[in-house]
Design an enzyme around this catalytic site. Structure first.
Site, short mmCIF file in Angstrom:
data_model
loop_
_atom_site.label_atom_id
_atom_site.label_comp_id
_atom_site.label_asym_id
_atom_site.label_seq_id
_atom_site.Cartn_x
_atom_site.Cartn_y
_atom_site.Cartn_z
N ASP A 59 0.83 -1.20 0.00
CA ASP A 59 0.00 0.00 0.00
C ASP A 59 0.86 1.25 0.00
OD1 ASP A 59 -2.74 -0.94 0.11
OD2 ASP A 59 -2.14 -1.86 1.99
N ARG A 104 6.35 2.61 8.33
CA ARG A 104 6.06 3.79 7.50
C ARG A 104 7.15 4.82 7.78
NH1 ARG A 104 -0.58 3.95 8.37
NH2 ARG A 104 -0.92 1.82 7.61
N GLN A 139 -1.64 -2.76 13.54
CA GLN A 139 -3.07 -2.61 13.25
C GLN A 139 -3.77 -3.96 13.30
OE1 GLN A 139 -3.22 1.18 10.14
NE2 GLN A 139 -3.69 -0.85 9.39
N ASP A 162 -13.46 7.30 8.08
CA ASP A 162 -12.61 7.19 9.27
C ASP A 162 -13.43 7.38 10.53
OD1 ASP A 162 -10.47 7.06 7.51
OD2 ASP A 162 -9.63 9.02 8.07
N SER A 173 -9.41 3.56 9.74
CA SER A 173 -9.90 3.86 8.39
C SER A 173 -10.48 2.57 7.82
CB SER A 173 -8.77 4.35 7.48
OG SER A 173 -8.29 5.60 7.91
#
Length: 376
Positions: A74, A133, A148, A276, A292
């Site tokens: 992603d 990230r 997550q 969200d 999200s």
């Protein structure tokens, strides 16, 4: 006032002098370090077990690294500002090499996994996802290390609508609210007059309506004003370009559907089948994003969104071909931030109090001065 364009995708605050003003000066953790760790896993177990019950999910393994050629990693946005870590695996003296990336999220992988694990309509999966990230600004609620609960549920074409999205969001909120009640029963000190609890119900609102309320404010300031008023909201339609010329926030073009035309509860035209959950954080006194999610693109909306973002070259990748040729299920899915949730429910001022990762020296020193003890 922040610039609207600069505020679209930038993760975090972006200025440590500004962050120092925002971190609370009167903070004391309600839990000891030891109790914090026990409470984290009490919340984690409760949420995983109850998400599985509410959404008919099973736990599955999830990759930390993926093949670049698969196209399943992603990119989180559409402007190229957040790119994955990439490395070469020479393997067999470079005769059978693999170019790999560390995942930034498992959004596309999960949809492929629905087919891999034989999920039928109404069945789904949940992962204990870990990601890196590297382009995040490291502040009080953004970390280079991301954890997550990434989940995905197979649906029909007829279920690609706001009604299903709303029903799923309400089930997730029920679990999050239940986790708060559960952990406060175990640690009564978390029930504090200083800090408000989550409301029983969410307020649902379209991104278009938020812009109408606050036409001159950038996105984060619009959200802050909104959660000050409602304390917990779900924002529909994130990614569609609004009438001021900007989307509420940048979203990648190849997983959530942000282009489909919808209708508001009172009959007005809207856009987008995603959104969200944001809440008011009483400790940091700021907006706090928890999750999200969205109904995923089908063949039509994938092509349309990639055309809008100038990324039609993605269509040659295996994941995108699978969407175009309908060889993977239609689905709805999302990612719920684990450390973000722990931080909120355990009334913490900083992500580093519930997550072991790296932080710059300037931030650690700032936290020490404010009685915020991040995990070293």
């Amino acid at each position: 006032m922040a610039d609207k364009k600069a505020d679209l995708a930038g993760p975090g605050i972006g200025d440590y002098r500004e962050l120092e003003k925002i971190l609370p000066d009167d903070y004391t953790s309600l839990l000891s370090p030891k109790d914090t760790q026990n409470a984290i896993y009490a919340v984690k177990d409760y949420i995983e077990e109850n998400l599985c019950k509410e959404l008919n999910l099973i736990r599955v393994t999830v990759p930390l690294i993926v093949d670049v050629e698969s196209g399943v990693n992603d990119y989180l946005d559409r402007d190229g500002s957040r790119t994955p870590i990439q490395f070469h695996i020479s393997n067999d003296y470079d005769k059978n090499p693999v170019d790999a990336q560390v995942v930034q999220a498992a959004t596309k992988w999960k949809r492929m996994a629905l087919k891999q694990f034989g999920m039928t309509i109404g069945e789904g999966l949940i992962t204990d996802m870990r990601a890196i990230r590297k382009d995040y600004f490291l502040d009080h609620d953004h970390s280079a290390y991301v954890d997550q609960w990434d989940w995905e549920l197979a649906i029909t074409e007829e279920q690609r609508n706001l009604q299903l999205l709303t029903q799923v969001v309400e089930k997730i909120w029920k679990v999050l609210k239940g986790a708060e009640t559960h952990v406060q029963a175990l640690y009564p000190q978390l029930k504090s007059n200083r800090y408000s609890d989550l409301p029983e119900k969410l307020t649902f609102i379209h991104a278009e309506d938020i812009l109408d309320r606050y036409p001159d404010l950038p996105r984060k300031q619009r959200e802050t004003e909104l959660v000050k008023e409602h304390s917990a909201v779900f924002i529909y339609g994130i990614g569609w370009t609004l009438k001021d010329g900007y989307p509420h926030e940048m979203r990648a073009a190849d997983y959530d559907d942000w282009i489909t035309e919808t209708v508001s509860a009172d009959g007005r035209p809207m856009h987008g089948l995603n959104g969200d959950i944001l809440v008011w954080n009483p400790v940091t006194r700021r907006r706090h994003e928890l999750t999200s999610m969205g109904i995923r693109v089908n063949a039509k909306t994938l092509r349309e969104q990639l055309e809008i973002t100038g990324q039609l070259d993605f269509l040659k990748m295996p994941y995108h071909q699978a969407v175009l040729n309908s060889t993977i299920p239609l689905s709805i899915g999302g990612g719920i931030g684990q450390s973000r949730t722990f931080m909120l429910l355990l009334k913490k001022a900083h992500l580093g109090e519930v997550s072991a990762t790296v932080w710059p020296r300037v931030l650690k020193e700032m936290c020490r001065k404010k009685n915020i003890h991040v995990i070293e």
